[in-house]
Design an enzyme around this catalytic site. Sequence first.
Site, PDB file in Angstrom:
ATOM      1  N   ASN A 145       0.856  -1.193   0.000  1.00  0.00           N
ATOM      2  CA  ASN A 145       0.000   0.000   0.000  1.00  0.00           C
ATOM      3  C   ASN A 145       0.899   1.252   0.000  1.00  0.00           C
ATOM      4  O   ASN A 145       2.116   1.118   0.066  1.00  0.00           O
ATOM      5  CB  ASN A 145      -0.927  -0.063   1.223  1.00  0.00           C
ATOM      6  CG  ASN A 145      -0.140   0.054   2.515  1.00  0.00           C
ATOM      7  OD1 ASN A 145       0.920  -0.550   2.647  1.00  0.00           O
ATOM      8  ND2 ASN A 145      -0.626   0.839   3.438  1.00  0.00           N
ATOM      9  N   CYS A 191       2.077   3.524   2.055  1.00  0.00           N
ATOM     10  CA  CYS A 191       3.189   3.781   3.009  1.00  0.00           C
ATOM     11  C   CYS A 191       4.005   2.551   3.327  1.00  0.00           C
ATOM     12  O   CYS A 191       4.925   2.602   4.161  1.00  0.00           O
ATOM     13  CB  CYS A 191       2.646   4.395   4.283  1.00  0.00           C
ATOM     14  SG  CYS A 191       1.695   5.864   3.950  1.00  0.00           S
ATOM     15  N   GLU A 221       3.370  -0.449   4.807  1.00  0.00           N
ATOM     16  CA  GLU A 221       3.248  -1.346   5.968  1.00  0.00           C
ATOM     17  C   GLU A 221       2.537  -2.663   5.658  1.00  0.00           C
ATOM     18  O   GLU A 221       2.594  -3.585   6.472  1.00  0.00           O
ATOM     19  CB  GLU A 221       2.582  -0.632   7.159  1.00  0.00           C
ATOM     20  CG  GLU A 221       1.129  -0.225   6.988  1.00  0.00           C
ATOM     21  CD  GLU A 221       0.977   1.138   6.317  1.00  0.00           C
ATOM     22  OE1 GLU A 221       1.933   1.586   5.650  1.00  0.00           O
ATOM     23  OE2 GLU A 221      -0.105   1.732   6.436  1.00  0.00           O
TER      24      GLU A 221
END
Length: 650
Positions: A323, A325, A327
């Site tokens: 995704n 960012c 994580e």
Amino acid sequence: MYSDLIEKYKKIQPSQNAVRILTERYFIKTPAGEFIEKSWHDVAHRVARVVASAELINNPALENLSKSEKLDYIKLLEKEFFDLLASRIFIPNSPTLFNSGMGVDYELLYKPLEQMELDDYSKIIQMRNHLHMLSACFVVPVEDSIDGIFTAVKEYALITKAGGGIGSNFSSLRPNGSFVAGTHGKASGPISFMHVFNSAVSVVEQGYRRRGALMGILNIDHPDIMDFISAKKGNDGEKVLRFFNISVGIPMRREELLRIYERDGTIRLNHSKWHGEKEIKVREIIQKMAQSAWETGDPGMVFLGEMNRYYALYPHKEIISTNPCGEIGLGAYEACNLGSIDLAKLYTQNGVDWDALEKATRIAVRFLDNVIDVNVFPIDKISKAVKESRRLGLGIMGFADLLYKMDIPYDSEEARRLAKNIMAFMALHSHEESSKLGEEKGNFPLFEQSRYHTEDDFVPFSMDESDYDEEIFEHFRNVAPKFKRNVAVLAIAPTGSISNIADTSSGLEPNFLLAYVRYVNKQNSDEREPLFYVNEVLKQKLPEDLINSIKDKLVEDGTLKHLEIDEEIKRVFVVSHDIKPIDHLLMQEAFQCYVDNNISKTINLPNSATVDDVVEVYIEALKHKIRGLTIYRDGSLQTQVLTSTKSLKT
Ligand code: TTP
Ligand code: GDP
Ligand code: 5AD
């Protein structure tokens, strides 16, 4: 004790900053603009109620209960969820806060708990509309055809409208200049199409609450890789691929890339529709990445091979992208919902309240698992993929503030030991809870193909000598082969918005600033007045007159570094830029050793860092057990798609 902490924090009002954010973006309004929600507790009521109602559709054990027993059970759970949310000890990702209850009559969402009937919960389930989308993370596959590409563009638009962040791996697209049989023309390549995705999401937003957030990945062996690395060059934070974070995908194992680097070896570029022949030295690729990241912060690196190494469904399913960012690594059409526990609130005079952490962890797992069942996705393929593996992302925030409270410097072995033990403890209890849910409600549908079931001693993270290793091994040896509700359970998100709502530091990150000023409108007037903010923990540790005497300098510098105060205090109250890159990296590793998904972390470098310093960080990263890397050089262009806590606060 858990209940004492809940009672304590339920009574503490969100700060002015938190209330401003809630009012601007989170409180529900009527179409005419009238606020239906006026406090954080109103939000907590709505979300707890909707998420508790999932029991009606996901809990087979409820079938054997009488109507009134069923009702009592759901009400009890709603109360448990409400308490945890109201205390702000745990907060789910923004889409869960925004969209829980979309389509449902207001009366059902806010009526007093005592008046709730079983039918009311059923109606909540029935009335959810197509925007009842509660997850933050998506991955959409992009196929190598005009049809496939523009199907994905439409899917991007629908997911952005619902409030999700999306990532794709563009490596399947044939490179720029390669032959297109149907038209006897030439393909324009992955980067040109990324601009199409960027334009598409630029005109879609979720009300005024969230705009697009995208991740674009190209694997290191794609023929267009060198152009991709500089695809955001010329970016002034506004124009070029503005909705994208970009990352180079590393499909092999970290160690393998390091070996090639060390012997000055090459990567052979390839794509099935490409007839060129080219090998590039890894050192050349890394040098170009470092140069570009030094200038603009992009690209990052994502270790896809490392993610698949610990993925319970690999090789049946493969993680292809993350995704925005980083994580969560996902396969095609997978999605994931997140939630984070504020560690700083779990501090008591005796240190971390471990019992409370266990209780909060277990309730949060149940909560996040329920979110899956009340979620409504804009695309059927996503609903199917999500239900097959039931991936969750439970993480933490407030770690830096916890360290301040415990007088432990972020860049110390003691801090890393604590990080490891906290995460191992959460891994143990969250996985136990996921297995318990598997036994109670059923395993995730692909469980029998998963390595939990088929592989002896499979553990979905690397481990690293925490105090809980024996218990963790015992769990994965004896319990996980029989029961598991969720393919993965943990992740550490940036918590850019929810940490502000919780009035705590974000994710696992150190604080960015210890003080700042924000100018706000005076009540009933256009005049603006300065509002000073000083880190709450620092305020508690230092006498008020001392704070007042250093306030101006503190606001100017953001750090205590240049002030004449107690060295012990200075050593503890470090901020991002006081911390060496290697210490950022070591903290990322300490947490990652006990996280089955990934971690969002920025490695900060001083403005004076050179391109070679960036290369050095890359090489260190390849030597550590982490799954991705993002660097940011102070003062270089701020290209991140998302608002960091810092820029929100300043
Ligand atoms: P397709 O739509 O699959 O093209 P095709 O079916 O005509 O050709 P082939 O049999 O070779 O697949 O698109 C193939 C790739 O080419 C895809 O990455 C999109 C790209 N493309 C362009 O960049 N420009 C174009 O004008 C066309 C038609 C395709
Ligand atoms: P928070 O829940 O709002 O605090 O979100 P985080 O900062 O923890 O980010 C978690 C994930 O949510 C990111 O990796 C993205 O997938 C998604 N996300 C965060 N911010 C945005 C945004 O502004 N727009 C969109 N569309 N997605 C976002
Ligand atoms: N890859 C992964 N994460 C990224 N971020 C920014 N760019 C990238 C990238 N290329 C993350 C930062 C921060 C958040 C705001 O976005 O690490 O956590």
